[in-house]
Motif scaffolding. Structure first.
Motif, PDB file in Angstrom:
ATOM      1  N   ASP A 135       0.834  -1.202   0.000  1.00  0.00           N
ATOM      2  CA  ASP A 135       0.000   0.000   0.000  1.00  0.00           C
ATOM      3  C   ASP A 135       0.873   1.258   0.000  1.00  0.00           C
ATOM      4  O   ASP A 135       0.568   2.239  -0.684  1.00  0.00           O
ATOM      5  CB  ASP A 135      -0.931   0.018   1.219  1.00  0.00           C
ATOM      6  CG  ASP A 135      -2.052  -1.018   1.118  1.00  0.00           C
ATOM      7  OD1 ASP A 135      -2.319  -1.492  -0.010  1.00  0.00           O
ATOM      8  OD2 ASP A 135      -2.647  -1.347   2.165  1.00  0.00           O
ATOM      9  N   SER A 160       1.199   4.319  -2.839  1.00  0.00           N
ATOM     10  CA  SER A 160       0.465   5.435  -2.247  1.00  0.00           C
ATOM     11  C   SER A 160       0.697   6.770  -2.934  1.00  0.00           C
ATOM     12  O   SER A 160      -0.167   7.649  -2.898  1.00  0.00           O
ATOM     13  CB  SER A 160       0.826   5.570  -0.766  1.00  0.00           C
ATOM     14  OG  SER A 160       2.223   5.881  -0.625  1.00  0.00           O
ATOM     15  N   SER A 161       1.861   6.951  -3.557  1.00  0.00           N
ATOM     16  CA  SER A 161       2.175   8.263  -4.128  1.00  0.00           C
ATOM     17  C   SER A 161       3.272   8.131  -5.170  1.00  0.00           C
ATOM     18  O   SER A 161       4.120   7.231  -5.090  1.00  0.00           O
ATOM     19  CB  SER A 161       2.615   9.228  -3.019  1.00  0.00           C
ATOM     20  OG  SER A 161       3.013  10.469  -3.554  1.00  0.00           O
ATOM     21  N   ASN A 212       5.385   7.058   3.845  1.00  0.00           N
ATOM     22  CA  ASN A 212       4.417   5.984   4.084  1.00  0.00           C
ATOM     23  C   ASN A 212       5.104   4.636   4.292  1.00  0.00           C
ATOM     24  O   ASN A 212       4.600   3.769   5.018  1.00  0.00           O
ATOM     25  CB  ASN A 212       3.441   5.897   2.913  1.00  0.00           C
ATOM     26  CG  ASN A 212       2.597   7.144   2.776  1.00  0.00           C
ATOM     27  OD1 ASN A 212       2.291   7.798   3.771  1.00  0.00           O
ATOM     28  ND2 ASN A 212       2.236   7.491   1.560  1.00  0.00           N
TER      29      ASN A 212
END
Length: 363
Positions: free
Chosen positions: A20, A24-25, A34
């Motif tokens: 994840d 995430s970015s 993260n």
């Protein structure tokens, strides 16, 4: 490690959290932010450091860290010659190494890096690191630290090794996104420049982009009967076709200069990179008349405002646009232009261009 690790149910949850984080970015610092919570839970580490560097000077190392190592890595340029991690992992890119595989057992505490970490009140007793990727002009590495003097186990190494190609791909994607974002920002800035006159077309003469400035200049230079079926001026099309079919065009042929009735101009042709096999060309258009000041003899007697409105007339702006640009009323703009034309003994914009061109290019 060639085979995947059989994860326990707890490790599987931590693995999902790491995935994840990686998705995430597209911003590398955000992604690391993260990742810094998820990855240490999977590998039982205390903090994470990601390094993106250019081969060469230690000053070219950009560290993104979580936790205490920031204090130490801020001094990395001075400590680089004593770094025992970097030379070891560079010898085996893509392979996770523990400190016990970088130095003889029990000697980590004798290194300058460890001593400096203690002076900074850090407890960086154990290290596990890997070179994630080595691109043409940049490298990336990931290091995990333990604040306790407990060695990373084979299982810890195998878990990080399992994640290494996935983290490497995420870092590469973030860097590519960053490069594209910078390119887009640069193009946006160029397009917004008042003097930015650009066309982008493919080899089939299909337009991909035409800035308003380019539109104004082309309307000044060319009449409708100067255009071919593509809607582009025939002179530009002929040069573009020549460059497109020529493997090594002679020097200077990427620049076209001419003097149509609208005034002298220059068009520069540049081949753009394309990923889909099509050939794209950027045409940069500019006119010396927009850059050079009025001939001195024409400037005499003009007020500053009259000269300003005439420069905007030369940009082929409508009277309303001139008024908006200068923050004056349409009537005031017309009055300034009428007075300036009268002083220069010209009746139209074309007459003005002719007078300027004649003085800049005496015949």
């Amino acid at each position: 490690m060639d085979s995947p690790v059989d994860l326990t149910s707890l490790e599987a949850r931590h693995f999902g959290a790491v995935m994840d984080a990686l998705l995430s970015s597209c911003d590398l610092p955000t992604m690391l932010g993260n990742l810094r919570d998820a990855l240490p839970r999977l590998v039982a580490a205390d903090c994470v450091a990601l390094c993106v560097s250019r081969p060469g000077s230690a000053a070219d190392y950009e560290w993104m860290v979580s936790g205490g190592p920031a204090k130490l890595l801020n001094e990395y340029a001075a400590l680089a010659s004593d770094d025992f991690v970097r030379p070891a992992v560079l010898q085996a890119p893509g392979t996770v190494l523990r400190d016990s595989e970088m130095l003889p057992s029990g000697t980590v505490k004798e290194t300058a890096m460890f001593r400096r970490s203690q002076q900074l009140a850090l407890q960086l007793h154990r290290v596990q690191a890997v070179v994630l990727t080595q691109q043409r002009d940049w490298h990336a590495g990931l290091t995990l630290y333990r604040n306790r003097d407990t060695a990373f186990s084979d299982r810890d190494r195998d878990l990080q090794q399992m994640m290494t190609p996935l983290i490497a791909k995420a870092v590469i994607n973030c860097r590519h996104f960053e490069t594209q974002a910078l390119g887009t920002a640069l193009l946006d800035e160029l397009m917004l420049r008042q003097d930015g006159a650009y066309l982008v077309v493919d080899s089939h003469l299909r337009e991909k982009l035409r800035t308003p400035r380019a539109q104004a200049i082309l309307e000044r230079w060319f009449k409708p009967n100067d255009l071919d079926a593509s809607g582009l001026p025939t002179k530009l099309v002929e040069r573009l076709r020549f460059l497109d079919r020529t493997v090594s065009p002679p020097p200077g042929t990427d620049v076209l200069q001419d003097s149509p009735p609208g005034g002298p101009f220059t068009a520069r042709f540049s081949r753009l990179p394309s990923r889909d096999g099509s050939r794209l060309w950027a045409l940069t258009l500019y006119s010396p008349l927009d850059k050079l000041p009025f001939p001195h003899e024409l400037e005499k007697g003009l007020t500053l405002r009259e000269r300003e409105v005439l420069m905007l007339v030369l940009e082929n702006l409508e009277y309303k646009e001139i008024a908006e640009r200068l923050g004056i009323t349409l009537l005031t703009a017309r009055t300034h232009i009428k007075r300036a034309f009268k002083k220069l003994s010209v009746d139209t914009r074309d007459d003005l261009l002719f007078q300027i061109a004649k003085r800049l290019r005496p015949v």
